[in-house]
Each structure stands twice: as C-alpha cells, then as structure tokens.
Design a protein around this motif. Structure first.
Motif, PDB file in Angstrom:
ATOM      1  N   ASP A 121       0.817  -1.215   0.000  1.00 33.46           N
ATOM      2  CA  ASP A 121       0.000   0.000   0.000  1.00 33.46           C
ATOM      3  C   ASP A 121       0.855   1.273   0.000  1.00 33.46           C
ATOM      4  O   ASP A 121       0.351   2.354   0.258  1.00 33.46           O
ATOM      5  CB  ASP A 121      -0.947  -0.014   1.213  1.00 33.46           C
ATOM      6  N   ARG A 122       2.153   1.126  -0.257  1.00 33.26           N
ATOM      7  CA  ARG A 122       3.093   2.238  -0.383  1.00 33.26           C
ATOM      8  C   ARG A 122       3.253   3.063   0.896  1.00 33.26           C
ATOM      9  O   ARG A 122       3.342   4.290   0.862  1.00 33.26           O
ATOM     10  CB  ARG A 122       2.697   3.139  -1.562  1.00 33.26           C
ATOM     11  N   CYS A 123       3.295   2.397   2.033  1.00 34.19           N
ATOM     12  CA  CYS A 123       3.601   3.086   3.287  1.00 34.19           C
ATOM     13  C   CYS A 123       5.092   3.433   3.298  1.00 34.19           C
ATOM     14  O   CYS A 123       5.884   2.806   2.604  1.00 34.19           O
ATOM     15  CB  CYS A 123       3.284   2.194   4.494  1.00 34.19           C
ATOM     16  N   SER A 124       5.455   4.430   4.094  1.00 28.36           N
ATOM     17  CA  SER A 124       6.856   4.844   4.218  1.00 28.36           C
ATOM     18  C   SER A 124       7.457   4.247   5.480  1.00 28.36           C
ATOM     19  O   SER A 124       6.946   4.472   6.576  1.00 28.36           O
ATOM     20  CB  SER A 124       6.943   6.369   4.289  1.00 28.36           C
TER      21      SER A 124
ATOM     22  N   LYS B 217      12.484   2.665  12.473  1.00 25.41           N
ATOM     23  CA  LYS B 217      11.392   1.688  12.614  1.00 25.41           C
ATOM     24  C   LYS B 217      10.023   2.342  12.802  1.00 25.41           C
ATOM     25  O   LYS B 217       9.100   1.736  13.341  1.00 25.41           O
ATOM     26  CB  LYS B 217      11.649   0.689  13.761  1.00 25.41           C
ATOM     27  N   THR B 218       9.863   3.594  12.364  1.00 24.13           N
ATOM     28  CA  THR B 218       8.544   4.223  12.349  1.00 24.13           C
ATOM     29  C   THR B 218       7.974   4.109  10.942  1.00 24.13           C
ATOM     30  O   THR B 218       8.719   4.043   9.963  1.00 24.13           O
ATOM     31  CB  THR B 218       8.601   5.703  12.787  1.00 24.13           C
ATOM     32  N   VAL B 219       6.656   4.053  10.863  1.00 24.04           N
ATOM     33  CA  VAL B 219       5.970   3.840   9.591  1.00 24.04           C
ATOM     34  C   VAL B 219       4.874   4.895   9.443  1.00 24.04           C
ATOM     35  O   VAL B 219       4.192   5.236  10.416  1.00 24.04           O
ATOM     36  CB  VAL B 219       5.326   2.431   9.551  1.00 24.04           C
ATOM     37  N   PHE B 220       4.701   5.391   8.217  1.00 21.13           N
ATOM     38  CA  PHE B 220       3.603   6.303   7.918  1.00 21.13           C
ATOM     39  C   PHE B 220       2.836   5.760   6.725  1.00 21.13           C
ATOM     40  O   PHE B 220       3.437   5.335   5.736  1.00 21.13           O
ATOM     41  CB  PHE B 220       4.128   7.712   7.609  1.00 21.13           C
TER      42      PHE B 220
ATOM     43  N   VAL C 123       7.109  12.116   6.994  1.00 21.17           N
ATOM     44  CA  VAL C 123       8.415  11.466   7.001  1.00 21.17           C
ATOM     45  C   VAL C 123       9.497  12.512   7.268  1.00 21.17           C
ATOM     46  O   VAL C 123       9.544  13.552   6.621  1.00 21.17           O
ATOM     47  CB  VAL C 123       8.668  10.743   5.657  1.00 21.17           C
ATOM     48  N   SER C 124      10.344  12.212   8.250  1.00 22.58           N
ATOM     49  CA  SER C 124      11.402  13.151   8.623  1.00 22.58           C
ATOM     50  C   SER C 124      12.785  12.507   8.654  1.00 22.58           C
ATOM     51  O   SER C 124      13.770  13.173   8.953  1.00 22.58           O
ATOM     52  CB  SER C 124      11.096  13.744   9.999  1.00 22.58           C
ATOM     53  N   ARG C 125      12.853  11.222   8.384  1.00 22.53           N
ATOM     54  CA  ARG C 125      14.123  10.496   8.448  1.00 22.53           C
ATOM     55  C   ARG C 125      14.333   9.730   7.148  1.00 22.53           C
ATOM     56  O   ARG C 125      13.469   9.728   6.271  1.00 22.53           O
ATOM     57  CB  ARG C 125      14.117   9.539   9.633  1.00 22.53           C
ATOM     58  N   LYS C 126      15.466   9.044   7.076  1.00 26.06           N
ATOM     59  CA  LYS C 126      15.776   8.240   5.898  1.00 26.06           C
ATOM     60  C   LYS C 126      14.737   7.133   5.733  1.00 26.06           C
ATOM     61  O   LYS C 126      14.401   6.441   6.685  1.00 26.06           O
ATOM     62  CB  LYS C 126      17.168   7.633   6.049  1.00 26.06           C
TER      63      LYS C 126
END
Length: 165
Positions: free
Chosen positions: A77-80, A85-88, A96-99
């Motif tokens: 579903d194209r989550c980031s 280890k955080t997911v959006f 998204v604020s990190r690599k």
C-alpha cells in the motif's frame, strides 16, 4: 519479503520483519526482540486496512491515524518505512522526517530472537521435569527425547544441525 520465521511460543511463529516493524517491538543490543508477544496479542484484535484480515501490527505513526497493516500489506500500500522503525501510511507520507527504507533493503542478516524472559520467570515447572520423559513440539517438529539424535538428520553428533544447512 517478510523475512525468516522466529519462534515465539507454543506453535506460534512470526516473520522477523512483521515483528520488527510492529509499534511496541524494539530490539536490544544483544538482538533480542522485546514485546513481540504483546504485538501478536494486539494484532489478533486488529484488521489490516488493505486485506481486512486480522493480525495487523504495523501501524501509522501519525498521532490520529488508525491505519494498521500486515508488514507486506503496508509495503504493497506504499507506506513509508523510516530507518528508526517508524511507519507512515500513504496518506501521511508528508510526515516522514528520516531516511526511508526502500524495497530490497529489508533483509535482516544479524542474530535476532524473541525475548522470553518475562514468560520464563513466571514458570516454576522447569526444574521438576525429567528430560527423558519430556516431549517438545515446535511447529510441526516433535522432539521425543532430548540429547539423543536417533537418525542421520544432522551434520554433527554434538547438536541437531540440519543437513545441507
């Protein structure tokens, strides 16, 4: 893929990435995963936003978002997935604020196991069991005698090590 399977108790197995990306799970320096059993328990109550099946433990980290997925469904579903280890979910990709981890970079080659310390400390039967009479069932494998290798299923005599592993 979701990765190799980790044993997490009495006929329960979990894919390594399904565990690692669950909200409450974290990895200690020794490779032990904490709170996996809590994630499995919580996941049994949650349905995946994509496939609608139970077992969704990967949740969007946006404060008011209730999106939950299976690891592979979140990828589909194209989550980031961020390196911490955080997911959006795809609706909150702007948070998204990190690599971001890209496909092909989810392989885990290090030693990782599920931590059973909390469960074992509650058990009092360990010292009273005679190993000669104990049967152990792990998935579809039944161990009928501890410490004795009955056939040529192993490359060594010192321990059970699958042939050609």
């Amino acid at each position: 893929l979701a990765g190799r399977l980790l044993y997490c108790g009495q006929d329960d197995w979990v894919h390594i990435n399904c565990a690692l990306w669950s909200a409450e799970v974290f990895e200690q320096d020794d490779g032990s995963l904490q709170n996996v059993l809590e994630a499995v328990s919580r996941g049994k109550k949650l349905r995946c936003n994509l496939c609608q099946q139970p077992g969704a433990t990967v949740g969007c980290c946006e404060a008011n978002c209730r999106a939950n997925y299976h690891f592979m469904c979140a990828r589909a579903d194209r989550c980031s997935f961020q390196d911490d280890k955080t997911v959006f979910c795809k609706l909150h990709g702007d948070c998204v604020s990190r690599k971001v981890i890209r496909d092909g970079h989810f392989d885990i080659s290090s030693r990782v196991c599920v931590n059973f310390d909390k469960i074992r400390s509650k058990s009092s039967w360990g010292k009273a069991v005679n190993p000669a009479t104990l049967n152990v069932i792990i998935g579809s494998c039944t161990v009928e005698s501890l410490g004795v290798l009955q056939s040529s299923l192993s490359d060594t005599e010192e321990c059970l090590f699958p042939v050609d592993f």
